[in-house]
Motif scaffolding. Sequence first.
Motif, PDB file in Angstrom:
ATOM      1  N   LEU A 163      18.144  13.459  15.655  1.00  0.00           N
ATOM      2  CA  LEU A 163      16.913  14.214  15.410  1.00  0.00           C
ATOM      3  C   LEU A 163      15.937  14.036  16.571  1.00  0.00           C
ATOM      4  CD1 LEU A 163      16.321  13.621  11.592  1.00  0.00           C
ATOM      5  CD2 LEU A 163      17.173  15.685  12.704  1.00  0.00           C
ATOM      6  N   HIS A 164      15.939  12.849  17.119  1.00  0.00           N
ATOM      7  CA  HIS A 164      15.037  12.596  18.241  1.00  0.00           C
ATOM      8  C   HIS A 164      15.429  13.456  19.440  1.00  0.00           C
ATOM      9  CE1 HIS A 164      13.456  10.373  21.782  1.00  0.00           C
ATOM     10  NE2 HIS A 164      12.369  10.367  21.033  1.00  0.00           N
ATOM     11  N   LYS A 165      16.745  13.513  19.660  1.00  0.00           N
ATOM     12  CA  LYS A 165      17.256  14.300  20.778  1.00  0.00           C
ATOM     13  C   LYS A 165      16.872  15.781  20.614  1.00  0.00           C
ATOM     14  CE  LYS A 165      21.470  14.595  23.532  1.00  0.00           C
ATOM     15  NZ  LYS A 165      22.935  14.462  23.452  1.00  0.00           N
ATOM     16  N   LYS A 166      16.928  16.245  19.391  1.00  0.00           N
ATOM     17  CA  LYS A 166      16.564  17.640  19.124  1.00  0.00           C
ATOM     18  C   LYS A 166      15.053  17.821  19.002  1.00  0.00           C
ATOM     19  CE  LYS A 166      19.261  20.156  16.377  1.00  0.00           C
ATOM     20  NZ  LYS A 166      20.025  20.544  15.157  1.00  0.00           N
ATOM     21  N   LYS A 167      14.318  16.774  19.305  1.00  0.00           N
ATOM     22  CA  LYS A 167      12.857  16.771  19.223  1.00  0.00           C
ATOM     23  C   LYS A 167      12.360  17.033  17.798  1.00  0.00           C
ATOM     24  CE  LYS A 167      11.957  17.832  24.065  1.00  0.00           C
ATOM     25  NZ  LYS A 167      12.719  16.627  24.414  1.00  0.00           N
ATOM     26  N   MET A 168      13.168  16.660  16.852  1.00  0.00           N
ATOM     27  CA  MET A 168      12.726  16.803  15.464  1.00  0.00           C
ATOM     28  C   MET A 168      12.150  15.499  14.943  1.00  0.00           C
ATOM     29  SD  MET A 168      15.888  19.065  14.219  1.00  0.00           S
ATOM     30  CE  MET A 168      15.435  20.392  13.153  1.00  0.00           C
ATOM     31  N   ILE A 169      12.306  14.436  15.721  1.00  0.00           N
ATOM     32  CA  ILE A 169      11.567  13.216  15.416  1.00  0.00           C
ATOM     33  C   ILE A 169      10.636  12.989  16.596  1.00  0.00           C
ATOM     34  CG2 ILE A 169      11.749  10.699  15.432  1.00  0.00           C
ATOM     35  CD1 ILE A 169      14.009  10.855  13.515  1.00  0.00           C
ATOM     36  N   TYR A 170       9.386  12.742  16.299  1.00  0.00           N
ATOM     37  CA  TYR A 170       8.432  12.499  17.377  1.00  0.00           C
ATOM     38  C   TYR A 170       7.483  11.391  16.981  1.00  0.00           C
ATOM     39  CZ  TYR A 170       5.207  15.221  14.465  1.00  0.00           C
ATOM     40  OH  TYR A 170       4.421  15.667  13.438  1.00  0.00           O
ATOM     41  N   LYS A 171       6.900  10.822  18.002  1.00  0.00           N
ATOM     42  CA  LYS A 171       5.889   9.809  17.740  1.00  0.00           C
ATOM     43  C   LYS A 171       4.547  10.448  18.022  1.00  0.00           C
ATOM     44  CE  LYS A 171       4.753   5.030  18.442  1.00  0.00           C
ATOM     45  NZ  LYS A 171       4.827   3.830  19.263  1.00  0.00           N
ATOM     46  N   GLY A 172       3.602  10.227  17.163  1.00  0.00           N
ATOM     47  CA  GLY A 172       2.333  10.888  17.393  1.00  0.00           C
ATOM     48  C   GLY A 172       1.191  10.179  16.706  1.00  0.00           C
ATOM     49  N   SER A 173       0.031  10.529  17.152  1.00  0.00           N
ATOM     50  CA  SER A 173      -1.169   9.963  16.581  1.00  0.00           C
ATOM     51  C   SER A 173      -1.671  10.939  15.535  1.00  0.00           C
ATOM     52  CB  SER A 173      -2.183   9.797  17.714  1.00  0.00           C
ATOM     53  OG  SER A 173      -3.345   9.241  17.196  1.00  0.00           O
ATOM     54  N   ARG A 174      -1.561  10.581  14.308  1.00  0.00           N
ATOM     55  CA  ARG A 174      -1.923  11.483  13.218  1.00  0.00           C
ATOM     56  C   ARG A 174      -2.708  10.711  12.177  1.00  0.00           C
ATOM     57  NH1 ARG A 174       1.584  15.889  14.243  1.00  0.00           N
ATOM     58  NH2 ARG A 174       0.885  15.910  16.384  1.00  0.00           N
ATOM     59  N   ILE A 175      -3.321  11.468  11.316  1.00  0.00           N
ATOM     60  CA  ILE A 175      -3.945  10.777  10.195  1.00  0.00           C
ATOM     61  C   ILE A 175      -2.870  10.532   9.151  1.00  0.00           C
ATOM     62  CG2 ILE A 175      -4.727  12.839   8.957  1.00  0.00           C
ATOM     63  CD1 ILE A 175      -7.420  10.780   8.814  1.00  0.00           C
ATOM     64  N   ILE A 176      -2.774   9.327   8.719  1.00  0.00           N
ATOM     65  CA  ILE A 176      -1.743   8.963   7.748  1.00  0.00           C
ATOM     66  C   ILE A 176      -2.396   8.224   6.563  1.00  0.00           C
ATOM     67  CG2 ILE A 176       0.284   8.895   9.250  1.00  0.00           C
ATOM     68  CD1 ILE A 176      -1.486   5.701   8.539  1.00  0.00           C
ATOM     69  N   ASN A 177      -1.622   8.045   5.543  1.00  0.00           N
ATOM     70  CA  ASN A 177      -2.114   7.290   4.395  1.00  0.00           C
ATOM     71  C   ASN A 177      -1.841   5.814   4.645  1.00  0.00           C
ATOM     72  OD1 ASN A 177      -2.415   9.816   2.751  1.00  0.00           O
ATOM     73  ND2 ASN A 177      -0.198   9.817   3.023  1.00  0.00           N
ATOM     74  N   TRP A 178      -2.881   5.038   4.618  1.00  0.00           N
ATOM     75  CA  TRP A 178      -2.722   3.623   4.920  1.00  0.00           C
ATOM     76  C   TRP A 178      -3.028   2.796   3.681  1.00  0.00           C
ATOM     77  CZ3 TRP A 178      -0.711   1.002   8.891  1.00  0.00           C
ATOM     78  CH2 TRP A 178      -0.940  -0.384   8.937  1.00  0.00           C
TER      79      TRP A 178
END
Length: 886
Positions: A163-178
Amino acid sequence: MYKELAKTYDPKDIEEKLYEKWMNKKYFHAEVDWSRKPFTIVIPPPNITGQLHMGHALDNTMQDILVRFKRMQGYNTLWQPGTDHASIATEVKIIEKLKEEGIDKDELGREGFLKRAWEWKKEYGGRIIEQLKKLGSSCDWDRERFTMDEGCSKAVTEVFLRLHKKKMIYKGSRIINWCPICRTSISDAEVVYEEQAGHFWHIKYPVVGTDEFLEFATTRPETMLGDTAVAVHPEDERYAHLVGKSVMLPFVNREIPIIADSYVDREFGMGVVKITPAHDPNDFEVGRRHNLPEINIMNDDATINENGGKFCGMDRYAARKQIVKELDEMGLLVRIEDYSHNVGTHDRCHTTIEPMIKQQWFVKMDELIKPAIKAVKEKEIKLVPERYESTYFNWTDNIRDWCISRQLWWGHRIPAYYCDKCGEIVVAKEMPKVCPSCGCEHFTQDPDTLDTWFSSALWPFSTLGWPDETEDLKYFYPTDVLVTGYDIIFFWVIRMIFSGYEQMGEKPFRTVLFHGLVRDSQGRKMSKSLGNGIDPLKIIEQYGADALRFTLITGNAPGNDMRFYMERVEASRNFANKVWNASRFIMMNLERADGSEASGDSLTDADKWILSKVNTLVKDVTENMEKFELGIAAQKIYDFIWEEFCDWYIEMVKPRLYRDVDETKGAAIWTLKTVLTTALKLLHPYMPFITEEIFCTLKELESKGEEEESIMISSWPEYQESLSFAAEEEAVETIKQAVKSIRGVRSGMNVPPSRKAAVIVVSAQDRIREIFEGSRVFFSTLAAASEVTIQADKTGIAQDAVSAVIPGATLYMPLSDLVDIEKEIARLNKERDRLTGEIKRSQGMLSNENFVKKAPAAKIKEEEEKLAKYTNMMNQVLEQLKHLGC
RNA sequence: GGAGAUAUAGCUCAGCUGGGAGAGCAUUCGCUUGACGUGCGAAAGGUCAUGGGUUCGAGUCCCCUUGUCUCCACCA
């Protein structure tokens, strides 16, 4: 030959013994065999922290029923078992345990913690498996898997890489539930909203360069420390003159702009919203639209950080209190309103979620979800009951990217490595040797682990060997049915579906069978906090697994919640006992067959009737099970065994067995055995233990060969046209009616069963007389008849004999000494009134022109026959009344 | 705010594609009936939430209203 069996069935004696036998014989085990059709179910893997509860019991009973059914039908059946590492649930448990020992998780360190976790898994992880066995689950335990075992972990890494290779997994700065207690991010699906009483604080900020104030309301005043704007609606005239100006944020003395955004609802509150991009998902969106700074004001434990100025170090609620107080002192607090609103909490610990901006890993959903939508839309995957499709689409249509990183230790560690020197991210199966960017040789692995559901999403194929192209995978995939509760559609079902299509290019299962919740007798959810949970193991201990299974499967429609009642368990237990005793009766009488095992020719009407009935039952049960109507099928088996077989057939057969000479005795015993065996087979998926015990005992008594050494591998009965006997069914139904009428009359007259009476059957119809001729023997046991005389007219019948009317015949009983003529007349009058009503109804329909014109011919004929029948009965009643001088 | 479920006998619930309302438990009466009292027989108990509509015919299909439950969204 006669075998002594206990008078009441005791499941404790046999359940364990039989389960061991099944295990030893490897009946549950499946191997690839291309000459046979497979049938596969993967178990929803229970958490290793889990204890068997009623939900599991229901879920697994349903699966076991399907699996046992298909196995008997000849499918090569695999029920793939296993357990889930349940990252957060387990981690929390272990932290608790460490705490009891006075050990702090962080002090122990990651490695030490994981060591403890694996030890814990080793000790307790198998507990629920043992409990599933007590239920009778016929899983292939040789194939037991664990989401964190080598194979499943390999699958997880593989999927991540792909998925990472297909760019379907990414790392990003988002608002998340903490979750500030668990100190981890959680996905949207893990947030539960709870209605809480709170307040609406009306606050005002001074508008810079004017003496105006801008008033707004908030439920979370403490987040003001992170405000980076105040927003109004673009078309709101009240504030139009302020847009573009700015306000001064108290405490932190930051000048923030007044912006216009259509997100603001003019009608709600003051029509003004403070914008805190770092601590509210909506504000985050607004902030990104307007390029606002994102100021995180909290630490991971939800205390205020250095961005909060003088409130730094305070807990978020303490800060709230203090801020309100000081705003009030500053004259900026306008008023406080009581306000009840929904607050997001963590489904595990119910801590109020803090939205935060964090670097996290996400799965991009927009493309991935497409085949999953299509599959259900086009019925490639069937949801049962169908109505769950709307729930399904509700989620898929509003899907957001899936946050998969968790700040936990127990789980699959994210296969991402950061170069210590330049920070380059390398996603790989193992730690890279050299940084492709700077050549540095030192890396640090991402500390986070993956959401538990990331691995369970792969369960249908990871358990079969994927990513290796195993024979198992080719043969058993896609699986057939997934059985689960509707509560995990979003967590699990959808994710398995898109994962299956993405990785395998094929659906993970053909059908999803949903069941509801098992509630307590008052309809409440069973929960630990309420203490209203009923332990299935205790029920098994007390009533047997069969009774529990039967209770869970009957008495409610598929997908609906059910209430659990002890009375219902007792009813199921009683049914098991009934089956036991019917079998005991048959076994006690086997020897009476004295070698005359005749079948075919000597079968009586009664034999053919019950054979025909059980034949129909086979068809009904099979059809319903194919449709996943497990409860209906079970009910039909229950009704057949109890009413038709026990209350009627066995009672009919008794006089034949007990007579010294009866040329149909062999046929009776043959029929008893045949019908019992068939019924036991149909019942076996529901009540595996008792049916096996009886089946084997019966085989043993007959000292038959080994051809069917266990009911669970015996062949499923099939409907046979040659065993359908319409005429005999009709004949016995006539007899049943006669018996019922006699019983009714006797009971109405208070005639004790000990008082036998002669029965004289009068019928002008040859066919009816013939039926009674063939069945007179039954009346002694069924209707307390001393003798049965059959004649064409009323010759010789006492004037005051009581009578019962059935279609085509009148039955007379001379009971003059017991009978009150007035009462008898009253009874006949009542019957006459009833028949009058029936005739009127029938005539009404038949004289309705539209009915005759539009209704189907068969329906009309049916109605005509009814009219004829009731008219006939009416004549007999009237004649009898006349006879009594009315 | 959106969606779904549900409303049937005193209680808990069945009732498939429309053609005379069922079960279990509870209740009443009777029963040492040669498998079973964890049983047998008999009975009582329901204008199928309300109001419309479609149809020869509706518990069943459609719409309205009311009550209850659940899921989703989360307007500060």
